[in-house]
Design a protein around this motif. Structure first.
Motif, PDB file in Angstrom:
ATOM      1  N   VAL A 259       0.808  -1.222   0.000  1.00 56.08           N
ATOM      2  CA  VAL A 259       0.000   0.000   0.000  1.00 56.08           C
ATOM      3  C   VAL A 259       0.846   1.279   0.000  1.00 56.08           C
ATOM      4  O   VAL A 259       0.326   2.351   0.222  1.00 56.08           O
ATOM      5  N   LYS A 260       2.118   1.156  -0.276  1.00 55.29           N
ATOM      6  CA  LYS A 260       2.973   2.347  -0.373  1.00 55.29           C
ATOM      7  C   LYS A 260       2.663   3.097  -1.666  1.00 55.29           C
ATOM      8  O   LYS A 260       2.272   2.507  -2.663  1.00 55.29           O
ATOM      9  N   LEU A 261       2.840   4.378  -1.647  1.00 56.95           N
ATOM     10  CA  LEU A 261       2.595   5.224  -2.798  1.00 56.95           C
ATOM     11  C   LEU A 261       3.923   5.710  -3.371  1.00 56.95           C
ATOM     12  O   LEU A 261       4.911   5.835  -2.662  1.00 56.95           O
ATOM     13  N   ARG A 262       3.934   5.997  -4.656  1.00 55.90           N
ATOM     14  CA  ARG A 262       5.152   6.433  -5.336  1.00 55.90           C
ATOM     15  C   ARG A 262       5.113   7.932  -5.557  1.00 55.90           C
ATOM     16  O   ARG A 262       4.146   8.473  -6.066  1.00 55.90           O
ATOM     17  N   THR A 263       6.191   8.589  -5.164  1.00 56.48           N
ATOM     18  CA  THR A 263       6.368  10.018  -5.376  1.00 56.48           C
ATOM     19  C   THR A 263       7.311  10.217  -6.554  1.00 56.48           C
ATOM     20  O   THR A 263       8.268   9.475  -6.713  1.00 56.48           O
ATOM     21  N   GLY A 264       7.044  11.231  -7.338  1.00 56.98           N
ATOM     22  CA  GLY A 264       7.943  11.577  -8.430  1.00 56.98           C
ATOM     23  C   GLY A 264       7.968  13.078  -8.611  1.00 56.98           C
ATOM     24  O   GLY A 264       6.947  13.740  -8.439  1.00 56.98           O
TER      25      GLY A 264
END
Length: 161
Positions: free
Chosen positions: A18-23
């Motif tokens: 359930v981790k989200l990706r930052t960019g």
């Protein structure tokens, strides 16, 4: 700054699923100088919170870069609008833009105040502007999402000039 969740999650109870990706991309005179795509360390409870964390992660790179440019400008005695004008940070989540530009943190989001709202002083001093951008124009999507070919090519063309 932008974020994206994981697709085809096997188990919603598994914290690694359930981790989200930052960019984000940081530009200097139309040239990308810093770019990053990374999983967030916290589990956000809302899209706005995940986007706000992405803003914060980008600011951790942007603010020291601005300070370095100002210091170099002072030592080398040259004039440049790069370090004197406000840096624009484009965010496609209106809630994150509103929270970033708020004069003080609201009680509802106090839990993210200390680790992620430290950049508010830079916004107040007008060193950094957080502006809304439509999702269709968000270049950071290249680093966070699996895109259909047409959207990928459009963003890629904008990135490469």
């Amino acid at each position: 700054a932008d974020f994206a969740g994981l697709w085809n999650v096997e188990d919603a109870q598994d914290p690694t699923c359930v981790k989200l990706r930052t960019g984000y991309l940081i530009w200097l005179r139309k040239v990308p100088v810093i770019w990053k795509s990374k999983l967030q360390t916290l589990i956000a409870v809302s899209t706005m919170e995940a986007e706000y964390v992405s803003l914060s992660m980008c600011m951790r790179e942007l603010i020291p870069l601005r300070r370095l440019l100002k210091e170099v400008q002072g030592v080398l005695k040259f004039k440049s609008s790069v370090s004197s004008a406000a840096s624009a940070l484009f965010e496609d989540n209106q809630g994150a833009v509103t929270l970033a530009n708020a004069p003080k943190m609201t009680p509802r989001y106090k839990h993210i105040a200390i680790p992620y709202h430290y950049f508010c002083e830079e916004v107040k001093k007008k060193e950094v502007e957080v502006k809304h951008i439509s999702t269709d124009k968000q270049l950071a999507d290249l680093l966070t999402k699996g895109l259909v070919e047409a959207k990928f090519e459009g963003l890629h063309d904008r990135l490469m000039g």
